[in-house]
Structures are given as structure tokens and as C-alpha cells.
Design a protein around this motif. Structure first.
Motif, PDB file in Angstrom:
ATOM      1  N   ALA A 214       0.840  -1.205   0.000  1.00 24.02           N
ATOM      2  CA  ALA A 214       0.000   0.000   0.000  1.00 24.02           C
ATOM      3  C   ALA A 214       0.873   1.253   0.000  1.00 24.02           C
ATOM      4  O   ALA A 214       0.607   2.222  -0.726  1.00 24.02           O
ATOM      5  N   ARG A 215       1.931   1.230   0.793  1.00 25.84           N
ATOM      6  CA  ARG A 215       2.849   2.378   0.828  1.00 25.84           C
ATOM      7  C   ARG A 215       3.651   2.462  -0.470  1.00 25.84           C
ATOM      8  O   ARG A 215       3.913   3.552  -0.983  1.00 25.84           O
ATOM      9  N   ARG A 216       4.008   1.293  -0.990  1.00 23.44           N
ATOM     10  CA  ARG A 216       4.819   1.256  -2.213  1.00 23.44           C
ATOM     11  C   ARG A 216       4.051   1.845  -3.397  1.00 23.44           C
ATOM     12  O   ARG A 216       4.620   2.542  -4.233  1.00 23.44           O
ATOM     13  N   ARG A 217       2.746   1.582  -3.457  1.00 27.44           N
ATOM     14  CA  ARG A 217       1.930   2.121  -4.540  1.00 27.44           C
ATOM     15  C   ARG A 217       1.963   3.650  -4.535  1.00 27.44           C
ATOM     16  O   ARG A 217       2.125   4.289  -5.573  1.00 27.44           O
ATOM     17  N   ASN A 218       1.820   4.229  -3.345  1.00 31.24           N
ATOM     18  CA  ASN A 218       1.878   5.690  -3.234  1.00 31.24           C
ATOM     19  C   ASN A 218       3.264   6.216  -3.590  1.00 31.24           C
ATOM     20  O   ASN A 218       3.408   7.272  -4.222  1.00 31.24           O
ATOM     21  N   GLN A 219       4.285   5.450  -3.198  1.00 29.28           N
ATOM     22  CA  GLN A 219       5.662   5.860  -3.480  1.00 29.28           C
ATOM     23  C   GLN A 219       5.932   5.873  -4.974  1.00 29.28           C
ATOM     24  O   GLN A 219       6.547   6.806  -5.509  1.00 29.28           O
ATOM     25  N   LEU A 220       5.443   4.857  -5.686  1.00 28.38           N
ATOM     26  CA  LEU A 220       5.660   4.776  -7.126  1.00 28.38           C
ATOM     27  C   LEU A 220       4.956   5.907  -7.859  1.00 28.38           C
ATOM     28  O   LEU A 220       5.492   6.480  -8.813  1.00 28.38           O
ATOM     29  N   ARG A 221       3.760   6.232  -7.420  1.00 26.55           N
ATOM     30  CA  ARG A 221       3.009   7.295  -8.074  1.00 26.55           C
ATOM     31  C   ARG A 221       3.614   8.670  -7.801  1.00 26.55           C
ATOM     32  O   ARG A 221       3.433   9.598  -8.590  1.00 26.55           O
ATOM     33  N   ALA A 222       4.327   8.783  -6.702  1.00 27.47           N
ATOM     34  CA  ALA A 222       4.970  10.060  -6.377  1.00 27.47           C
ATOM     35  C   ALA A 222       6.254  10.264  -7.180  1.00 27.47           C
ATOM     36  O   ALA A 222       6.764  11.379  -7.284  1.00 27.47           O
ATOM     37  N   GLY A 223       6.761   9.171  -7.741  1.00 28.93           N
ATOM     38  CA  GLY A 223       7.980   9.282  -8.543  1.00 28.93           C
ATOM     39  C   GLY A 223       9.231   9.049  -7.725  1.00 28.93           C
ATOM     40  O   GLY A 223       9.222   9.137  -6.499  1.00 28.93           O
ATOM     41  N   VAL A 247      11.342  -7.599  -4.443  1.00 30.67           N
ATOM     42  CA  VAL A 247      12.482  -7.273  -3.585  1.00 30.67           C
ATOM     43  C   VAL A 247      12.420  -5.797  -3.210  1.00 30.67           C
ATOM     44  O   VAL A 247      12.257  -4.946  -4.095  1.00 30.67           O
ATOM     45  N   PRO A 248      12.517  -5.469  -1.912  1.00 32.40           N
ATOM     46  CA  PRO A 248      12.493  -4.054  -1.516  1.00 32.40           C
ATOM     47  C   PRO A 248      13.588  -3.246  -2.213  1.00 32.40           C
ATOM     48  O   PRO A 248      14.663  -3.769  -2.531  1.00 32.40           O
ATOM     49  N   GLN A 249      13.275  -1.981  -2.455  1.00 33.68           N
ATOM     50  CA  GLN A 249      14.219  -1.051  -3.071  1.00 33.68           C
ATOM     51  C   GLN A 249      14.572  -1.400  -4.515  1.00 33.68           C
ATOM     52  O   GLN A 249      15.624  -1.040  -5.017  1.00 33.68           O
ATOM     53  N   ARG A 250      13.691  -2.144  -5.194  1.00 34.38           N
ATOM     54  CA  ARG A 250      13.863  -2.442  -6.607  1.00 34.38           C
ATOM     55  C   ARG A 250      12.564  -2.124  -7.342  1.00 34.38           C
ATOM     56  O   ARG A 250      11.481  -2.240  -6.771  1.00 34.38           O
ATOM     57  N   TYR A 251      12.657  -1.736  -8.625  1.00 34.53           N
ATOM     58  CA  TYR A 251      11.471  -1.537  -9.451  1.00 34.53           C
ATOM     59  C   TYR A 251      11.356  -2.734 -10.383  1.00 34.53           C
ATOM     60  O   TYR A 251      12.286  -3.050 -11.127  1.00 34.53           O
ATOM     61  N   HIS A 252      10.211  -3.408 -10.348  1.00 33.61           N
ATOM     62  CA  HIS A 252      10.047  -4.672 -11.047  1.00 33.61           C
ATOM     63  C   HIS A 252       9.351  -4.491 -12.395  1.00 33.61           C
ATOM     64  O   HIS A 252       8.303  -3.850 -12.474  1.00 33.61           O
ATOM     65  N   ILE A 253       9.954  -5.068 -13.425  1.00 32.12           N
ATOM     66  CA  ILE A 253       9.388  -5.096 -14.767  1.00 32.12           C
ATOM     67  C   ILE A 253       9.171  -6.561 -15.128  1.00 32.12           C
ATOM     68  O   ILE A 253      10.095  -7.378 -15.029  1.00 32.12           O
ATOM     69  N   VAL A 254       7.950  -6.894 -15.508  1.00 33.40           N
ATOM     70  CA  VAL A 254       7.588  -8.289 -15.771  1.00 33.40           C
ATOM     71  C   VAL A 254       7.357  -8.501 -17.269  1.00 33.40           C
ATOM     72  O   VAL A 254       6.470  -7.881 -17.858  1.00 33.40           O
ATOM     73  N   TRP A 255       8.169  -9.360 -17.857  1.00 32.49           N
ATOM     74  CA  TRP A 255       7.999  -9.722 -19.270  1.00 32.49           C
ATOM     75  C   TRP A 255       7.142 -10.977 -19.312  1.00 32.49           C
ATOM     76  O   TRP A 255       7.432 -11.969 -18.651  1.00 32.49           O
ATOM     77  N   VAL A 256       6.075 -10.931 -20.103  1.00 29.40           N
ATOM     78  CA  VAL A 256       5.085 -11.998 -20.115  1.00 29.40           C
ATOM     79  C   VAL A 256       5.189 -12.810 -21.408  1.00 29.40           C
ATOM     80  O   VAL A 256       5.245 -12.245 -22.512  1.00 29.40           O
ATOM     81  N   LEU A 257       5.223 -14.140 -21.260  1.00 24.62           N
ATOM     82  CA  LEU A 257       5.317 -15.043 -22.409  1.00 24.62           C
ATOM     83  C   LEU A 257       3.976 -15.733 -22.646  1.00 24.62           C
ATOM     84  O   LEU A 257       3.274 -16.096 -21.692  1.00 24.62           O
ATOM     85  N   ASP A 258       3.625 -15.937 -23.905  1.00 24.49           N
ATOM     86  CA  ASP A 258       2.388 -16.662 -24.203  1.00 24.49           C
ATOM     87  C   ASP A 258       2.642 -18.166 -24.085  1.00 24.49           C
ATOM     88  O   ASP A 258       3.748 -18.612 -23.730  1.00 24.49           O
ATOM     89  N   ARG A 259       1.636 -18.971 -24.438  1.00 17.92           N
ATOM     90  CA  ARG A 259       1.743 -20.416 -24.250  1.00 17.92           C
ATOM     91  C   ARG A 259       2.767 -21.059 -25.180  1.00 17.92           C
ATOM     92  O   ARG A 259       3.202 -22.190 -24.939  1.00 17.92           O
ATOM     93  N   GLY A 265       3.856  -9.434 -23.957  1.00 19.18           N
ATOM     94  CA  GLY A 265       3.574  -8.134 -23.364  1.00 19.18           C
ATOM     95  C   GLY A 265       4.446  -7.868 -22.145  1.00 19.18           C
ATOM     96  O   GLY A 265       5.330  -8.660 -21.800  1.00 19.18           O
ATOM     97  N   VAL A 266       4.175  -6.755 -21.500  1.00 19.70           N
ATOM     98  CA  VAL A 266       4.947  -6.345 -20.332  1.00 19.70           C
ATOM     99  C   VAL A 266       4.000  -5.771 -19.282  1.00 19.70           C
ATOM    100  O   VAL A 266       2.983  -5.159 -19.617  1.00 19.70           O
ATOM    101  N   ALA A 267       4.312  -6.003 -18.024  1.00 21.13           N
ATOM    102  CA  ALA A 267       3.546  -5.441 -16.908  1.00 21.13           C
ATOM    103  C   ALA A 267       4.528  -4.810 -15.928  1.00 21.13           C
ATOM    104  O   ALA A 267       5.678  -5.263 -15.798  1.00 21.13           O
ATOM    105  N   THR A 268       4.100  -3.764 -15.264  1.00 17.98           N
ATOM    106  CA  THR A 268       4.961  -3.063 -14.317  1.00 17.98           C
ATOM    107  C   THR A 268       4.595  -3.441 -12.882  1.00 17.98           C
ATOM    108  O   THR A 268       3.557  -4.056 -12.624  1.00 17.98           O
ATOM    109  N   GLU A 269       5.442  -3.037 -11.983  1.00 15.90           N
ATOM    110  CA  GLU A 269       5.184  -3.286 -10.562  1.00 15.90           C
ATOM    111  C   GLU A 269       3.871  -2.641 -10.122  1.00 15.90           C
ATOM    112  O   GLU A 269       3.100  -3.239  -9.366  1.00 15.90           O
ATOM    113  N   LEU A 270       3.611  -1.446 -10.609  1.00 18.42           N
ATOM    114  CA  LEU A 270       2.371  -0.758 -10.240  1.00 18.42           C
ATOM    115  C   LEU A 270       1.154  -1.519 -10.769  1.00 18.42           C
ATOM    116  O   LEU A 270       0.114  -1.573 -10.110  1.00 18.42           O
TER     117      LEU A 270
END
Length: 299
Positions: A214-223, A247-259, A265-270
Motif C-alpha cells: 500500500a505504501r509502495r503504490r503511493n511511493q511509485l506514483r509520487a515518482g 524485492v524491496p528497493q527495486r522496481y520490477h518489470i515483468v515480461w510476459v510469455l504466451d503459451r 507483453g509487459v507489466a509493471t510493478e504498479l
């Protein structure tokens, strides 16, 4: 039971702590028990001082039959290396106390008959806490190291599992030795409380993680600025699995693979955090992924 505050930190006693003091009095070990728990208190206050040095909030220090626990509210938000440093300050304080007393004894400032008991008590407290099992300090260092690779939740589960294994060994050893010496009953008591405390730490991990998110979401939106950590998963992977491995203190980028194993596609931590709170933990990450090059609607 709260007995007061020191430097703004609430000091509490577990009910069983008082029972153990009463038992120590009955067997003529009251003052030894008082010395032991005074050293435990200093050990925990070393954690408090270190936590505040890193700007973390400490809500309480609880004294238990096997030692104590400093409740540090913001530890998950900190870099895992900070948790390790805060944890190691407790045993370090016991080592410094041993050094000071030995020096005082050599200079004639400390009674010689007092020195062996003081040194032994500090060695037991500091040494026992270095064992890499939750909820001991060594377990927190172990969790901090693991969290940088596999995330907070699974790291907590592993450290708690080691703690329960340690507790079981202590209970078995105490039971084997119980027929030979009354002192071995202490192993059983400590083992039981280590087992219960490890379980409690694991149960609270989920709540702590949700509060962090919950705190991380606000932190990400604040930049801000963070080091990136990339994950590659299939479309069917549930959000809860990914969130638990953040992992704390990291920004996560998720690369998504199909079947078929192709990048879809790609999804972000937010994206993951918003899905967890609004769509549910079982939401498949494929439902969140945007085609490569698509603009983030939340940007």
C-alpha cells in the motif's frame, strides 16, 4: 503487559516472562535471571539504536522467556542490507559488553567473581542469536540475504522453517537430557517459544507485505529512482506469486510469455499492486500485460 516507555519505545513483558522469573526465584536463580534479562534488554536496545540510526520507527520492545524482540515498523521498506545491519547490532552489543567487563576486571574496576557469569551470559545471548533461524538475529540476516534474491515472503518462510527445525531439535535434546539434569528443561522451554515465535513471524509476513505494498503504490506514483529487477513469467502466473517475490528497493518489470513461449507483453510493478488490491491475488498476469511499445495508461 506494558511496563513503560524508554526513548519513546513501548517496553512490554510477555506473561510467561514473569512466570519464568518466579520459577527462577523458587530454584534460587532469581538474580541470575535478572542479570540475563537485563543483558537481553540492552541487546534489544542496541537494535533500537541501530534502527533509529537508519531512520526506522521502533514501536515496542517485548521481553520473552528466551530473549526479546524489537518491533521495527518500517523494516520491509528499507534495503535488505539495512535489516542485516540492524540485526547484527544486538550480538555486537553483547561482544562489546564482554570486552568492557574483561578490561574492567584487568584494571581492577570489576570484581573477579562477577566476570565469569557476566561473560558467559553475554556469550550465550550473542552466540545463540547468531544462529540463522527465525526469530533470532541470525535468522533476520538470513532472511535479508534471501530477500534480495527471492523476495520478502518466500525468504520469511524459509527463515521461519529453519527456526521451527531448530526449535524441534532443542525440544528433542532437552527431552533426552531431562532425566540427567534439571537445567536441560530450559532447552524444552526455549525450543517451544522459538517454534511459536517463528510461526508468528511467518503469519505476520502477509500482513506486513500488504502494508508495504500500500505504501509502495503511493511511493511509485509520487515518482523516484530505483534499480530495476526484471522477471520473465508465463501468462497464467498469478499476481500473488509475483508480488511475494518482489524485492524491496527495486522496481520490477515483468515480461510476459504466451503459451508458445513468445513474448506477448509487459507489466509493471504498479500494475501488479493495483491488480492485487482491485482484482484479486489470483489474477493472471497475462490479463495485465500490455503489448510491447504500448503506453502505460497510468503514466
Amino acid at each position: 503487559m506494558t511496563i513503560g516507555r524508554l526513548f519513546g519505545v513501548r517496553i512490554t513483558l510477555n506473561a510467561s516472562f514473569l512466570a519464568l522469573l518466579a520459577l527462577s526465584s523458587l530454584v534460587g536463580l532469581f538474580w541470575r535471571a535478572v542479570l540475563f534479562f537485563a543483558l537481553v534488554f540492552l541487546h534489544e536496545m542496541a537494535h533500537v539504536a541501530a534502527a533509529r540510526r537508519y531512520g526506522l520507527r521502533v514501536s515496542a520492545v517485548e521481553l520473552l522467556p528466551f530473549g526479546g524482540v524489537a518491533r521495527i515498523d518500517d523494516l520491509l521498506e528499507a534495503d535488505p542490507s539495512v535489516e542485516a545491519k540492524v540485526a547484527l547490532c544486538g550480538p555486537l552489543a553483547n561482544g562489546l559488553l564482554i570486552a568492557f567487563v574483561l578490561l574492567g576486571a584487568r584494571l581492577g574496576l570489576v570484581p573477579q567473581e562477577f566476570t565469569p557469569l557476566f561473560v558467559q551470559a553475554n556469550a550465550v545471548i550473542g552466540g545463540f542469536n547468531l544462529v540463522p533461524a527465525f526469530p533470532l538475529d541470525g535468522g533476520r540476516v538470513y532472511r535479508a540475504v534471501l530477500a534480495q534474491r527471492i523476495g520478502f515472503r518466500p525468504a520469511t518462510q524459509r527463515a521461519a522453517a529453519v527456526g521451527r527445525a531448530l526449535a524441534a531439535m532443542m525440544v528433542v535434546l532437552g527431552a533426552i537430557l531431562l532425566s540427567e539434569t534439571v537445567a536441560s528443561a530450559t532447552w524444552i522451554v526455549v525450543g517451544v517459544f522459538v517454534y511459536l515465535a517463528a510461526g508468528r513471524e511467518e503469519e505476520q509476513a502477509g500482513f506486513v507485505l500488504m502494508r508495504y505494498l500500500a505504501r509502495r503504490r503511493n511511493q511509485l506514483r509520487a515518482g523516484g529512482r530505483w534499480r530495476a529487477r526484471q522477471l520473465v513469467v508465463s501468462e497464467e502466473t498469478p499476481v500473488k506469486e509475483l508480488v511475494g517475490r518482489m524485492v524491496p528497493q527495486r522496481y520490477h518489470i515483468v515480461w510476459v510469455l504466451d503459451r508458445e513461449g513468445r513474448l506477448s507483453g509487459v507489466a509493471t510493478e504498479l500494475d501488479l499492486i493495483d491488480a492485487l488490491f482491485h482484482q484479486g491475488s489470483d489474477t493472471a498476469v497475462g490479463a495485465l500485460a500490455r503489448p510491447i511499445g504500448a503506453r502505460d495508461p497510468g503514466a
